[in-house]
Design a protein around this motif. Structure first.
Motif, short mmCIF file in Angstrom:
data_model
loop_
_atom_site.label_atom_id
_atom_site.label_comp_id
_atom_site.label_asym_id
_atom_site.label_seq_id
_atom_site.Cartn_x
_atom_site.Cartn_y
_atom_site.Cartn_z
N LEU A 72 3.72 16.27 45.86
CA LEU A 72 3.61 14.86 46.20
C LEU A 72 2.46 14.23 45.42
N GLN A 73 2.75 13.13 44.73
CA GLN A 73 1.73 12.40 43.99
C GLN A 73 1.19 11.26 44.84
N LEU A 74 -0.10 11.34 45.16
CA LEU A 74 -0.77 10.28 45.91
C LEU A 74 -1.54 9.38 44.94
N ALA B 49 -2.99 23.52 51.13
CA ALA B 49 -2.49 22.90 49.91
C ALA B 49 -3.64 22.73 48.95
N THR B 50 -3.33 22.38 47.69
CA THR B 50 -4.33 22.00 46.71
C THR B 50 -4.03 20.58 46.25
N VAL C 102 -0.55 16.69 45.06
CA VAL C 102 -0.66 17.68 46.13
C VAL C 102 0.38 18.78 45.93
N THR C 103 -0.07 20.04 45.95
CA THR C 103 0.82 21.20 45.82
C THR C 103 0.67 22.06 47.07
N PRO C 104 1.73 22.25 47.88
CA PRO C 104 1.64 23.05 49.11
C PRO C 104 1.36 24.52 48.84
N ILE C 105 0.61 25.13 49.76
CA ILE C 105 0.38 26.58 49.74
C ILE C 105 0.97 27.22 50.99
N LYS C 106 0.91 26.49 52.12
CA LYS C 106 1.38 27.04 53.39
C LYS C 106 1.84 25.91 54.28
N PRO C 107 2.95 26.07 55.01
CA PRO C 107 3.42 25.01 55.91
C PRO C 107 2.41 24.71 57.02
N GLY C 108 2.46 23.47 57.50
CA GLY C 108 1.57 23.04 58.57
C GLY C 108 0.97 21.68 58.28
N ALA D 185 -9.87 16.02 47.64
CA ALA D 185 -10.02 17.30 48.33
C ALA D 185 -8.96 17.41 49.42
N VAL D 186 -8.66 18.65 49.82
CA VAL D 186 -7.74 18.91 50.93
C VAL D 186 -8.53 19.54 52.06
N LEU D 187 -8.46 18.93 53.25
CA LEU D 187 -9.07 19.50 54.44
C LEU D 187 -7.99 20.32 55.15
#
Length: 398
Positions: free
Chosen positions: A84-86, A112-113, A120-126, A103-105
């Motif tokens: 996703l591009q913000l 995500a990163t 935004v690139t996901p790493i783990k669902p949630g 940054a991602v909290l």
């Protein structure tokens, strides 16, 4: 003065020839760059091997007052295999420094990163939060909540500890983690504890991590179960050990009765383990209105045999119990409270000196008939039980 835009106070910049930098020592210029590395914004600088700020009047700056983050079609939910591009807009439009950091909290589950463009690139669902922050010193920032959806159901789950620990002291906590496969599955699980010979609590029922708090010595079974409908689960046995002993905890040996741990609570010394000779059940008989004491002794001596406490020690009075309750509830350290609590004060020993449990009751008998010290879930109190009472005994030093 010559007007130049310096990028770094360590770089002469005005000529690529090193000899020019040497011969230029003493050169004075007016710097027009507010973001010179190592500098102090616009002003007068003199070259002396580095650019030395010597004053001047930098132009007025306009700070960032607000940041607005948008996404295509106002999307705030994406799948694990999507990006996703913000986009961030800085207000006011004439802010002097419009540069931002991203940054991602990480949340309790999602990870995500995000790069310096807001991708935004996901790493783990949630659930996660993406933050864009101004770097002009205004402390302005904007958060963008984002949910990453799982794309598969769990096929497996395992529980582990980062420290490989399988024990937790009474009054302390152990963090257990759940590993769900595949990584694209929903990571939150439901935690539960089944008490076997010990007792423990889990801090949060649904989480990626299970924080286990030791309550009573023995073993417990900790279980983690997926909540995505896949019905996968794993269990691990945890041993709850003796609490970390506070300073001045002593050991008392009394022939074949000892050793016992003892501790001085303010001015009074108590055993902090149940008497091994006290094993009993006090029961009221509705039929004839009499009290009976079982196992190791008869109902003589008001239900208290002389063998309960060794020489120099006594069964506590109600006054003793109330004084202790007041101290434990109001002035004791957590280590002292854990020490009194952890040895299962409501348990008693039968005729074979086997430890017997009485459910959730935590009773310590006193020398006043059928009156005991107990814990109501939040504090220690004394009370009288009218019909059936089972309790352990902790002796007090004369």
């Amino acid at each position: 003065l010559p007007s130049v835009s310096l990028t770094d106070t360590a770089d002469f910049q005005l000529s690529p020839n090193p000899s020019d930098a040497t011969s230029a020592i003493g050169m004075t210029v007016y710097n027009t760059n507010d973001n010179t590395k190592g500098g102090k914004g616009q002003g007068i600088y003199t070259w002396n091997g580095t650019w030395i700020y010597s004053g001047g009047a930098p132009k007025a700056t306009t700070p960032v007052s607000r940041i607005v983050i948008t996404s295509p079609d106002n999307v705030n939910i994406i799948k694990y295999n999507e990006i996703l591009q913000l986009t961030a807009n800085v207000l006011p439009a004439d802010a002097s420094n419009q540069n931002l950091t991203w940054a991602v909290l990480w949340g309790t589950s999602g990870k995500a990163t995000v790069d310096d463009t807001g991708l935004v690139t996901p790493i783990k669902p949630g659930a996660i939060t993406v933050r864009a922050s101004a770097i002009d010193g205004s402390n302005a920032y904007r958060d963008f909540p984002l949910t990453i959806q799982a794309t598969e159901q769990a096929t497996g789950i395992s529980i582990y500890s980062e420290t490989n620990a399988d024990t937790v002291p009474v009054g302390s906590s152990l963090v257990l983690l759940s590993n769900i496969t595949p990584i694209s599955a929903y990571p939150l699980v439901k935690w539960s504890v089944r008490n076997i010979t010990g007792s423990a609590l889990v801090a949060t029922a649904t989480s990626e991590t299970g924080v286990i708090s030791g309550q009573g010595k023995g073993t417990v079974m900790v279980r983690a179960e997926t909540i995505d409908g896949s019905n996968k689960a794993d269990s691990v046995e945890i041993r709850v050990t003796r609490a970390i002993l506070p300073k001045d905890t002593a050991t008392l040996s009394i022939g074949d009765q000892g050793p016992y741990l003892t501790y001085k609570f303010e001015n009074t010394t108590w055993m902090v383990e149940n008497s091994r000779e006290a094993g009993w059940v006090i029961q009221y008989d509705r039929g004839n209105g009499q009290f009976w004491c079982y196992y190791m002794f008869s109902s003589s001596n008001n239900g208290l045999p002389s063998t309960v406490c060794p020489d120099g020690w006594s069964v506590p009075t109600v006054k003793d119990a109330n004084n202790l309750a007041d101290y434990l509830n109001t002035r004791a350290t957590s280590a002292e409270r854990n020490l009194w609590f952890e040895e299962k004060p409501g348990y008693y020993y039968d005729a074979t000196k086997e430890l017997r449990g009485i459910g959730s009751d935590l009773r310590v008998y006193t020398s006043t008939w059928n009156t005991y010290l107990y814990h109501d879930g939040s504090k220690w109190l004394t009370a009288t039980w009218g019909e059936i009472s089972r309790a352990g005994v902790r002796c007090i030093k004369n």
